[in-house]
Design a protein around this motif. Structure first.
Motif, PDB file in Angstrom:
ATOM      1  N   SER A  47      -1.583 -12.532 -10.959  1.00  0.00           N
ATOM      2  CA  SER A  47      -1.601 -11.218 -11.602  1.00  0.00           C
ATOM      3  C   SER A  47      -3.044 -10.794 -11.844  1.00  0.00           C
ATOM      4  O   SER A  47      -3.937 -11.634 -12.001  1.00  0.00           O
ATOM      5  N   SER A  48      -3.261  -9.488 -11.878  1.00  0.00           N
ATOM      6  CA  SER A  48      -4.614  -8.982 -12.117  1.00  0.00           C
ATOM      7  C   SER A  48      -5.075  -9.317 -13.535  1.00  0.00           C
ATOM      8  O   SER A  48      -6.273  -9.459 -13.784  1.00  0.00           O
ATOM      9  N   GLN A  49      -4.116  -9.468 -14.480  1.00  0.00           N
ATOM     10  CA  GLN A  49      -4.487  -9.867 -15.840  1.00  0.00           C
ATOM     11  C   GLN A  49      -5.165 -11.236 -15.832  1.00  0.00           C
ATOM     12  O   GLN A  49      -6.112 -11.486 -16.575  1.00  0.00           O
ATOM     13  N   HIS A  50      -4.654 -12.116 -14.984  1.00  0.00           N
ATOM     14  CA  HIS A  50      -5.188 -13.476 -14.905  1.00  0.00           C
ATOM     15  C   HIS A  50      -6.607 -13.460 -14.332  1.00  0.00           C
ATOM     16  O   HIS A  50      -7.533 -14.052 -14.897  1.00  0.00           O
ATOM     17  N   SER A  51      -6.782 -12.788 -13.211  1.00  0.00           N
ATOM     18  CA  SER A  51      -8.094 -12.802 -12.556  1.00  0.00           C
ATOM     19  C   SER A  51      -9.154 -12.098 -13.397  1.00  0.00           C
ATOM     20  O   SER A  51     -10.313 -12.521 -13.433  1.00  0.00           O
ATOM     21  N   SER A  52      -8.773 -11.032 -14.101  1.00  0.00           N
ATOM     22  CA  SER A  52      -9.760 -10.329 -14.927  1.00  0.00           C
ATOM     23  C   SER A  52     -10.141 -11.158 -16.143  1.00  0.00           C
ATOM     24  O   SER A  52     -11.310 -11.202 -16.532  1.00  0.00           O
ATOM     25  N   ARG A  53      -9.163 -11.836 -16.745  1.00  0.00           N
ATOM     26  CA  ARG A  53      -9.451 -12.649 -17.936  1.00  0.00           C
ATOM     27  C   ARG A  53     -10.352 -13.836 -17.587  1.00  0.00           C
ATOM     28  O   ARG A  53     -11.224 -14.223 -18.364  1.00  0.00           O
ATOM     29  N   TRP A  73       0.210 -10.952 -27.587  1.00  0.00           N
ATOM     30  CA  TRP A  73      -0.051 -10.938 -26.154  1.00  0.00           C
ATOM     31  C   TRP A  73      -1.378 -11.606 -25.821  1.00  0.00           C
ATOM     32  O   TRP A  73      -1.514 -12.271 -24.796  1.00  0.00           O
ATOM     33  N   GLY A  74      -2.364 -11.448 -26.707  1.00  0.00           N
ATOM     34  CA  GLY A  74      -3.682 -12.002 -26.439  1.00  0.00           C
ATOM     35  C   GLY A  74      -3.719 -13.515 -26.372  1.00  0.00           C
ATOM     36  O   GLY A  74      -4.626 -14.099 -25.768  1.00  0.00           O
ATOM     37  N   ASP A  75      -2.740 -14.173 -26.997  1.00  0.00           N
ATOM     38  CA  ASP A  75      -2.716 -15.640 -27.005  1.00  0.00           C
ATOM     39  C   ASP A  75      -2.113 -16.224 -25.734  1.00  0.00           C
ATOM     40  O   ASP A  75      -2.248 -17.424 -25.473  1.00  0.00           O
ATOM     41  N   ILE A  76      -1.417 -15.386 -24.978  1.00  0.00           N
ATOM     42  CA  ILE A  76      -0.661 -15.873 -23.829  1.00  0.00           C
ATOM     43  C   ILE A  76      -1.559 -16.519 -22.778  1.00  0.00           C
ATOM     44  O   ILE A  76      -1.184 -17.503 -22.138  1.00  0.00           O
ATOM     45  N   HIS A  77      -2.749 -15.990 -22.605  1.00  0.00           N
ATOM     46  CA  HIS A  77      -3.605 -16.526 -21.543  1.00  0.00           C
ATOM     47  C   HIS A  77      -3.956 -17.984 -21.795  1.00  0.00           C
ATOM     48  O   HIS A  77      -3.781 -18.838 -20.921  1.00  0.00           O
ATOM     49  N   ASP A  78      -4.466 -18.276 -22.986  1.00  0.00           N
ATOM     50  CA  ASP A  78      -4.864 -19.651 -23.280  1.00  0.00           C
ATOM     51  C   ASP A  78      -3.666 -20.587 -23.376  1.00  0.00           C
ATOM     52  O   ASP A  78      -3.754 -21.761 -23.012  1.00  0.00           O
ATOM     53  N   ALA A  79      -2.537 -20.071 -23.865  1.00  0.00           N
ATOM     54  CA  ALA A  79      -1.357 -20.916 -24.044  1.00  0.00           C
ATOM     55  C   ALA A  79      -0.634 -21.194 -22.737  1.00  0.00           C
ATOM     56  O   ALA A  79      -0.076 -22.279 -22.546  1.00  0.00           O
ATOM     57  N   VAL A  80      -0.659 -20.214 -21.821  1.00  0.00           N
ATOM     58  CA  VAL A  80       0.152 -20.351 -20.605  1.00  0.00           C
ATOM     59  C   VAL A  80      -0.598 -19.958 -19.336  1.00  0.00           C
ATOM     60  O   VAL A  80      -0.732 -20.747 -18.405  1.00  0.00           O
ATOM     61  N   ARG A  81      -1.096 -18.715 -19.288  1.00  0.00           N
ATOM     62  CA  ARG A  81      -1.528 -18.136 -18.018  1.00  0.00           C
ATOM     63  C   ARG A  81      -2.613 -18.944 -17.310  1.00  0.00           C
ATOM     64  O   ARG A  81      -2.589 -19.088 -16.087  1.00  0.00           O
ATOM     65  N   LYS A  82      -3.564 -19.475 -18.056  1.00  0.00           N
ATOM     66  CA  LYS A  82      -4.674 -20.176 -17.411  1.00  0.00           C
ATOM     67  C   LYS A  82      -4.230 -21.460 -16.718  1.00  0.00           C
ATOM     68  O   LYS A  82      -4.972 -22.024 -15.915  1.00  0.00           O
ATOM     69  N   HIS A  83      -3.015 -21.916 -17.015  1.00  0.00           N
ATOM     70  CA  HIS A  83      -2.494 -23.129 -16.388  1.00  0.00           C
ATOM     71  C   HIS A  83      -1.690 -22.827 -15.120  1.00  0.00           C
ATOM     72  O   HIS A  83      -1.261 -23.752 -14.433  1.00  0.00           O
ATOM     73  N   LEU A  84      -1.473 -21.544 -14.830  1.00  0.00           N
ATOM     74  CA  LEU A  84      -0.627 -21.154 -13.707  1.00  0.00           C
ATOM     75  C   LEU A  84      -1.453 -20.754 -12.493  1.00  0.00           C
ATOM     76  O   LEU A  84      -2.662 -20.533 -12.581  1.00  0.00           O
ATOM     77  N   ILE A  85      -0.773 -20.645 -11.364  1.00  0.00           N
ATOM     78  CA  ILE A  85      -1.389 -20.070 -10.172  1.00  0.00           C
ATOM     79  C   ILE A  85      -1.757 -18.617 -10.462  1.00  0.00           C
ATOM     80  O   ILE A  85      -0.989 -17.885 -11.090  1.00  0.00           O
ATOM     81  N   VAL A  86      -2.922 -18.201 -10.020  1.00  0.00           N
ATOM     82  CA  VAL A  86      -3.349 -16.818 -10.246  1.00  0.00           C
ATOM     83  C   VAL A  86      -2.481 -15.891  -9.403  1.00  0.00           C
ATOM     84  O   VAL A  86      -2.528 -15.930  -8.172  1.00  0.00           O
ATOM     85  N   ASP A 133       3.812 -14.049 -19.140  1.00  0.00           N
ATOM     86  CA  ASP A 133       4.360 -13.160 -20.162  1.00  0.00           C
ATOM     87  C   ASP A 133       5.884 -13.216 -20.231  1.00  0.00           C
ATOM     88  O   ASP A 133       6.494 -12.569 -21.083  1.00  0.00           O
ATOM     89  N   ALA A 134       6.497 -13.997 -19.355  1.00  0.00           N
ATOM     90  CA  ALA A 134       7.955 -13.993 -19.230  1.00  0.00           C
ATOM     91  C   ALA A 134       8.672 -14.321 -20.534  1.00  0.00           C
ATOM     92  O   ALA A 134       9.690 -13.710 -20.866  1.00  0.00           O
ATOM     93  N   LEU A 135       8.147 -15.280 -21.276  1.00  0.00           N
ATOM     94  CA  LEU A 135       8.817 -15.721 -22.501  1.00  0.00           C
ATOM     95  C   LEU A 135       7.950 -15.493 -23.736  1.00  0.00           C
ATOM     96  O   LEU A 135       8.046 -16.230 -24.718  1.00  0.00           O
ATOM     97  N   ARG A 136       7.115 -14.455 -23.682  1.00  0.00           N
ATOM     98  CA  ARG A 136       6.263 -14.161 -24.843  1.00  0.00           C
ATOM     99  C   ARG A 136       7.102 -13.884 -26.082  1.00  0.00           C
ATOM    100  O   ARG A 136       6.739 -14.279 -27.195  1.00  0.00           O
ATOM    101  N   PHE A 137       8.235 -13.227 -25.915  1.00  0.00           N
ATOM    102  CA  PHE A 137       9.102 -12.905 -27.044  1.00  0.00           C
ATOM    103  C   PHE A 137       9.593 -14.181 -27.726  1.00  0.00           C
ATOM    104  O   PHE A 137       9.499 -14.340 -28.948  1.00  0.00           O
ATOM    105  N   GLU A 138      10.104 -15.099 -26.921  1.00  0.00           N
ATOM    106  CA  GLU A 138      10.612 -16.357 -27.470  1.00  0.00           C
ATOM    107  C   GLU A 138       9.487 -17.198 -28.075  1.00  0.00           C
ATOM    108  O   GLU A 138       9.647 -17.799 -29.153  1.00  0.00           O
ATOM    109  N   MET A 139       8.347 -17.244 -27.401  1.00  0.00           N
ATOM    110  CA  MET A 139       7.223 -18.031 -27.902  1.00  0.00           C
ATOM    111  C   MET A 139       6.686 -17.461 -29.215  1.00  0.00           C
ATOM    112  O   MET A 139       6.261 -18.211 -30.105  1.00  0.00           O
TER     113      MET A 139
END
Length: 339
Positions: free
Chosen positions: A280-286, A265-278, A250-256
């Protein structure tokens, strides 16, 4: 070499006064002066290779370039890695940057901007006139962009001024708060021209000290580094993700959102979060991670008994709390990934 306060060695604050580092403020960073002190104390020199497996916006490779030391950085966040690579384009002739930026400004003056259609986050974060100016600059850059270094540096300059020109407040870790208004807002055209002048000055500063960048940046996953590294490394300086400390995706959601990479915010997971190390609880729940699967993973084998006790306790506590966040699976997944 100036000393840095130990209490600030883990923050990006002092970097905003340093050439090249200051081209973009990244909250999940650490002090460049601390990196330089460590490299000097360790005796790392031009014959060595320094690795940062979580390179962020480029603190370690930039410091290494100033010292003439080869470096390798890996960054999984697509926009953060792009910023990192752009900062390493310090070999760009200042006059070429100035010419490209002037063309963007000239083109923007002739454009009729369309601010309708931006996602709510952007519309709520700017005064209409400011968004009109930013949209004109953005559209002009999109029209003129090419594969040149100066084109990418102008993209970085535009990206860097998005927050200073916004009226929206900023929370800790630079989360945007559209409902809060900050006192100081900079006019976009002035901010853009000033940012270009800063970059030009830093290009001259850096080019007076080195002739070429010795950094290689891999936009990808540090966990697959063994598949990409071409030689052994001599030193590692990094700041890995911290479990549930910060939603790095979510660090650069504003710029993206401004650039159209995501719509919300809902697009962040597929665009970024799923490619990162888990982390955050948002990542594990999604991801709907299952605790038994995580505990069976090979990476956690050395700590499996202790980890099992901890996450099972977290699972019990979770049931008694209103939020019911997925801390239990987040901790297990984090240990699996960071191993």
């Amino acid at each position: 070499m100036p000393d840095i306060k130990v209490s600030r060695s883990g923050t990006f604050v002092d970097n905003m006064a340093l050439p090249v580092h200051r081209w973009f403020r990244y909250s999940a960073g650490f002090a460049a002066q601390w990196v330089e002190q460590v490299l000097v104390e360790w005796g790392v020199g031009k014959q060595h290779l320094v690795l940062d497996p979580f390179a962020g916006s480029g603190t370690v490779p930039i410091v290494c370039d100033t010292l003439g030391t080869p470096s390798l950085g890996v960054e999984a966040h697509p926009v953060v890695s792009r910023i990192c690579k752009a900062k390493l384009l310090w070999t760009t002739p200042p006059e070429r940057l100035a010419a490209f930026a002037s063309n963007v400004l000239r083109e923007s003056e002739e454009r009729i901007s369309r601010t309708v259609g931006y996602p709510p986050l952007i519309e709520r974060s700017y005064d209409p006139d400011a968004l009109t100016s930013l949209d004109a600059l953005k559209s002009s850059w999109l029209q003129l962009r090419d594969r040149s270094q100066e084109s990418e540096l102008v993209w970085l300059a535009l990206t860097a001024i998005l927050r200073p020109t916004s009226r929206a407040g900023t929370a800790q870790w630079q989360y945007i708060l559209p409902n809060k208004t900050k006192k100081k807002v900079i006019a976009p055209l002035f901010a853009f021209e000033r940012q270009i002048e800063i970059i030009k000055a830093d290009l001259r500063w850096m080019q007076a000290r080195a002739s070429q960048s010795l950094a290689e940046i891999i936009a990808g996953d540090a966990r697959t580094l063994a598949d990409n590294a071409s030689r052994d490394v001599d030193a590692v300086i990094t700041s890995p993700p911290y479990a549930n400390n910060y939603d790095y995706a979510d660090a650069l959601r504003f710029e993206m959102t401004f650039w159209g990479d995501v719509n919300g915010w809902g697009d962040i997971h597929d665009a970024v979060r799923k490619h990162l190390i888990v982390s955050s609880s948002q990542h594990s729940s999604r991801e709907r991670l299952r605790l038994p699967d995580l505990l069976r993973s090979e990476g956690v084998a050395p700590i499996r008994p202790e980890l099992t006790r901890v996450v099972e306790q977290l699972a019990e506590v979770r049931e008694s709390r209103g939020g019911k966040k997925h801390y239990h699976t987040m901790v297990a997944a984090y240990c699996r990934d960071i191993s």
